[in-house]
Design a protein around this motif. Structure first.
Motif, PDB file in Angstrom:
ATOM      1  N   TYR A 222       1.574  11.233  -4.135  1.00 17.05           N
ATOM      2  CA  TYR A 222       1.303  12.671  -3.996  1.00 17.05           C
ATOM      3  C   TYR A 222       0.920  13.340  -5.313  1.00 17.05           C
ATOM      4  CZ  TYR A 222       6.422  12.974  -4.963  1.00 17.05           C
ATOM      5  OH  TYR A 222       7.686  12.847  -5.466  1.00 17.05           O
ATOM      6  N   ASN A 223       0.879  12.580  -6.393  1.00 22.81           N
ATOM      7  CA  ASN A 223       0.387  13.139  -7.658  1.00 22.81           C
ATOM      8  C   ASN A 223       0.037  11.981  -8.587  1.00 22.81           C
ATOM      9  OD1 ASN A 223       2.781  12.186  -8.759  1.00 22.81           O
ATOM     10  ND2 ASN A 223       3.735  14.197  -8.948  1.00 22.81           N
ATOM     11  N   ALA A 224      -0.505  12.319  -9.765  1.00 20.08           N
ATOM     12  CA  ALA A 224      -0.965  11.287 -10.692  1.00 20.08           C
ATOM     13  C   ALA A 224       0.201  10.445 -11.197  1.00 20.08           C
ATOM     14  CB  ALA A 224      -1.695  11.934 -11.865  1.00 20.08           C
ATOM     15  N   MET A 225       1.392  11.050 -11.308  1.00 19.55           N
ATOM     16  CA  MET A 225       2.531  10.311 -11.856  1.00 19.55           C
ATOM     17  C   MET A 225       3.017   9.245 -10.887  1.00 19.55           C
ATOM     18  SD  MET A 225       4.385  13.332 -13.863  1.00 19.55           S
ATOM     19  CE  MET A 225       5.108  12.116 -14.900  1.00 19.55           C
ATOM     20  N   LEU A 226       3.067   9.617  -9.623  1.00 19.12           N
ATOM     21  CA  LEU A 226       3.503   8.649  -8.611  1.00 19.12           C
ATOM     22  C   LEU A 226       2.459   7.531  -8.487  1.00 19.12           C
ATOM     23  CD1 LEU A 226       5.541   7.750  -6.557  1.00 19.12           C
ATOM     24  CD2 LEU A 226       4.780   9.534  -5.006  1.00 19.12           C
ATOM     25  N   GLU A 227       1.217   7.907  -8.691  1.00 18.70           N
ATOM     26  CA  GLU A 227       0.149   6.913  -8.660  1.00 18.70           C
ATOM     27  C   GLU A 227       0.348   5.912  -9.801  1.00 18.70           C
ATOM     28  OE1 GLU A 227      -3.563   8.861  -7.677  1.00 18.70           O
ATOM     29  OE2 GLU A 227      -4.631   7.264  -8.754  1.00 18.70           O
ATOM     30  N   SER A 228       0.675   6.437 -10.975  1.00 25.84           N
ATOM     31  CA  SER A 228       0.850   5.541 -12.110  1.00 25.84           C
ATOM     32  C   SER A 228       2.128   4.705 -11.927  1.00 25.84           C
ATOM     33  CB  SER A 228       0.815   6.362 -13.401  1.00 25.84           C
ATOM     34  OG  SER A 228       1.936   6.151 -14.175  1.00 25.84           O
ATOM     35  N   PHE A 229       3.157   5.310 -11.349  1.00 26.69           N
ATOM     36  CA  PHE A 229       4.395   4.577 -11.033  1.00 26.69           C
ATOM     37  C   PHE A 229       4.085   3.397 -10.101  1.00 26.69           C
ATOM     38  CE2 PHE A 229       8.157   3.952  -8.349  1.00 26.69           C
ATOM     39  CZ  PHE A 229       9.177   3.877  -9.286  1.00 26.69           C
TER      40      PHE A 229
ATOM     41  N   LYS B 197       0.866  -1.196   0.000  1.00 28.42           N
ATOM     42  CA  LYS B 197       0.000   0.000   0.000  1.00 28.42           C
ATOM     43  C   LYS B 197       0.893   1.233   0.000  1.00 28.42           C
ATOM     44  CE  LYS B 197      -2.557  -1.871   3.397  1.00 28.42           C
ATOM     45  NZ  LYS B 197      -3.370  -1.710   4.606  1.00 28.42           N
ATOM     46  N   PHE B 198       0.798   1.994  -1.061  1.00 26.71           N
ATOM     47  CA  PHE B 198       1.798   3.018  -1.368  1.00 26.71           C
ATOM     48  C   PHE B 198       1.202   4.415  -1.276  1.00 26.71           C
ATOM     49  CE2 PHE B 198       5.504   4.582  -3.547  1.00 26.71           C
ATOM     50  CZ  PHE B 198       6.442   3.590  -3.351  1.00 26.71           C
ATOM     51  N   ARG B 199       1.860   5.284  -0.545  1.00 30.52           N
ATOM     52  CA  ARG B 199       1.409   6.678  -0.487  1.00 30.52           C
ATOM     53  C   ARG B 199       1.822   7.402  -1.778  1.00 30.52           C
ATOM     54  NH1 ARG B 199       4.454  11.974   0.303  1.00 30.52           N
ATOM     55  NH2 ARG B 199       2.679  13.367   0.179  1.00 30.52           N
TER      56      ARG B 199
ATOM     57  N   ALA C  50      -0.219  -0.601  -4.490  1.00 31.74           N
ATOM     58  CA  ALA C  50      -1.575  -0.048  -4.446  1.00 31.74           C
ATOM     59  C   ALA C  50      -1.526   1.386  -3.918  1.00 31.74           C
ATOM     60  CB  ALA C  50      -2.449  -0.911  -3.551  1.00 31.74           C
ATOM     61  N   PRO C  51      -1.623   2.395  -4.829  1.00 31.61           N
ATOM     62  CA  PRO C  51      -1.440   3.782  -4.410  1.00 31.61           C
ATOM     63  C   PRO C  51      -2.671   4.429  -3.759  1.00 31.61           C
ATOM     64  CG  PRO C  51      -1.792   3.685  -6.786  1.00 31.61           C
ATOM     65  CD  PRO C  51      -1.801   2.265  -6.293  1.00 31.61           C
ATOM     66  N   THR C  52      -2.405   5.333  -2.817  1.00 30.25           N
ATOM     67  CA  THR C  52      -3.437   6.171  -2.189  1.00 30.25           C
ATOM     68  C   THR C  52      -2.855   7.576  -2.048  1.00 30.25           C
ATOM     69  OG1 THR C  52      -4.080   4.320  -0.793  1.00 30.25           O
ATOM     70  CG2 THR C  52      -4.856   6.475  -0.112  1.00 30.25           C
ATOM     71  N   GLN C  53      -3.627   8.590  -2.439  1.00 33.35           N
ATOM     72  CA  GLN C  53      -3.148   9.976  -2.286  1.00 33.35           C
ATOM     73  C   GLN C  53      -3.223  10.396  -0.818  1.00 33.35           C
ATOM     74  OE1 GLN C  53      -1.954  12.059  -4.737  1.00 33.35           O
ATOM     75  NE2 GLN C  53      -2.350  10.624  -6.411  1.00 33.35           N
ATOM     76  N   VAL C  54      -2.103  10.904  -0.311  1.00 31.66           N
ATOM     77  CA  VAL C  54      -2.066  11.399   1.070  1.00 31.66           C
ATOM     78  C   VAL C  54      -1.237  12.682   1.081  1.00 31.66           C
ATOM     79  CG1 VAL C  54      -1.313  10.909   3.445  1.00 31.66           C
ATOM     80  CG2 VAL C  54      -2.188   9.034   2.027  1.00 31.66           C
ATOM     81  N   GLU C  55      -1.765  13.751   1.651  1.00 26.09           N
ATOM     82  CA  GLU C  55      -1.008  15.002   1.769  1.00 26.09           C
ATOM     83  C   GLU C  55      -0.003  14.896   2.920  1.00 26.09           C
ATOM     84  OE1 GLU C  55      -0.808  17.563  -0.167  1.00 26.09           O
ATOM     85  OE2 GLU C  55      -2.344  16.804  -1.533  1.00 26.09           O
ATOM     86  N   VAL C  56       1.064  15.693   2.830  1.00 27.41           N
ATOM     87  CA  VAL C  56       2.135  15.618   3.825  1.00 27.41           C
ATOM     88  C   VAL C  56       1.638  15.704   5.285  1.00 27.41           C
ATOM     89  CG1 VAL C  56       4.180  16.800   4.719  1.00 27.41           C
ATOM     90  CG2 VAL C  56       4.009  16.283   2.292  1.00 27.41           C
ATOM     91  N   PRO C  57       0.774  16.668   5.616  1.00 21.29           N
ATOM     92  CA  PRO C  57       0.369  16.743   7.031  1.00 21.29           C
ATOM     93  C   PRO C  57      -0.335  15.469   7.526  1.00 21.29           C
ATOM     94  CG  PRO C  57      -0.244  18.763   5.870  1.00 21.29           C
ATOM     95  CD  PRO C  57       0.187  17.773   4.823  1.00 21.29           C
ATOM     96  N   ASP C  58      -0.838  14.652   6.599  1.00 20.65           N
ATOM     97  CA  ASP C  58      -1.583  13.445   6.986  1.00 20.65           C
ATOM     98  C   ASP C  58      -0.741  12.168   6.948  1.00 20.65           C
ATOM     99  OD1 ASP C  58      -3.806  15.161   7.088  1.00 20.65           O
ATOM    100  OD2 ASP C  58      -4.222  14.838   4.949  1.00 20.65           O
TER     101      ASP C  58
END
Ligand code: PCA
Length: 327
Positions: free
Chosen positions: A171-178, A167-169, A185-193
């Motif tokens: 921070y943008n669409a490119m990292l998600e596709s990577f 399960k992978f954090r 398995a990507p999930t978007q998470v902002e730095v403060p979270d």
């Protein structure tokens, strides 16, 4: 007597109040949303930028920083400036890669992996980014790179296959596709979270800088940092052209001068903190790993595939960036 004194005092208060009013009517305050916490070097740099602008304009222009997504959440900051809700803001440039791939050039794995290449890539990317932002009524003020991005995991990663199912954090669409391409398995998470997302098991690995890793106390939730130096992404500070035009000439010049200084200072801060933050990770028990040749070869293969997709998405603007970069 008492009454006279009271009325004299309240008369003074009115006079003081009025002077105060006149002063605030002349000075301008800009609210500035930023995505990252206060101790992040980008935020520190922007706080200094704000002080510099205030000093250079004799208090005519004040920039009030609202850090860590406190005024607008990170994904909303650009549109808040575009829509005129705030005159200025900071965001992660490649967050806009879902609007146009050109914004994501700096998050393309293994295209530019050190500060020199990143500067060269920014030179090639800046004209296209400026044109795209201009269409939205926005003007770039300055841009500062993050340290090269490394891999944080809770086990040793020897090959790309070791990333499968994690399960992978992102921070943008490119990292998600990577992440998708390596079978994670990507999930978007902002730095403060980040700490919360790891603590609750929503994510178990991430790719980010030594800065963000150390500031998030990554040692609480991961064991290994693999120094893959995969790309050098940037933050950008943009101003609304409409708000900028409302400033008088000397104030505009003061903003531009402070921005140029902030760009240089930010770069120096970024370079300085790469080593410092890796040391903090190490001092707190994180195992710092030099990537195996197998892992690097596998990751670069993914980068190649992504570049093919990127070229297709980025069209003529992308071609302009790449051909200039490769000259
Ligand atoms: N820190 C930010 C962006 C890149 C980085 O090093 C993040 O992790 O979201």
């Amino acid at each position: 007597m008492r009454k006279t004194l009271m009325s004299a005092l309240s008369g003074m208060a009115v006079a003081v109040g009025m002077t105060g009013l006149v002063a605030t009517a002349q000075a301008t305050t800009w609210d500035m949303p930023t995505p990252y916490p206060d101790k992040t070097f980008h935020t520190q740099n922007i706080l200094q930028f704000s002080k510099d602008v205030e000093a250079a304009t004799g208090g005519e222009l004040k920039i009030k920083i609202h850090s860590a997504g406190s005024l607008f959440k990170h994904p909303e900051i650009k549109n808040a400036v575009r829509g005129g809700q705030v005159p200025i803001g900071e965001f992660f440039l490649s967050l806009l890669s879902n609007e146009h791939a050109v914004f994501g050039a700096d998050s393309q794995p293994f295209l530019a992996t050190n500060y020199d290449e990143a500067a060269k890539l920014w030179n090639s990317q800046r004209p296209e980014v400026a044109k795209l932002l201009d269409k939205q009524g926005l003007m770039p003020l300055f841009s500062v790179p993050w340290p090269p991005q490394g891999l944080y995991t809770n086990k040793e990663i020897k090959t790309v296959d070791d990333l499968k199912g994690i399960k992978f954090r992102a921070y943008n669409a490119m990292l998600e596709s990577f992440a998708n391409k390596v079978g994670a398995a990507p999930t978007q998470v902002e730095v403060p979270d980040i700490p919360q997302a790891f603590a609750t098991g929503r994510v178990e690995a991430m790719i980010t800088s030594p800065s963000t890793g150390a500031n998030s106390k990554a040692w609480d939730f991961i064991s290994h940092f693999t120094d893959i130096q995969a790309w050098v992404p940037k933050n950008i500070v943009v101003v609304s052209k409409k708000a900028f035009r409302k400033l008088d000439k000397p104030t505009q010049e003061a903003v531009l001068a402070a921005a140029a200084e902030a760009e240089l200072r930010g770069l120096a801060m970024s370079k300085k903190e790469t080593e410092e933050k890796i040391k903090i990770l190490k001092d707190n028990g994180v195992i710092i790993v030099a990537p195996s040749p197998e892992l690097m070869a596998g990751l670069k293969e993914v980068g190649k595939e992504m570049l093919v997709d990127w070229k297709q998405d980025a069209g003529a603007e992308g071609e302009a960036v790449l051909s200039h970069y490769r000259q």
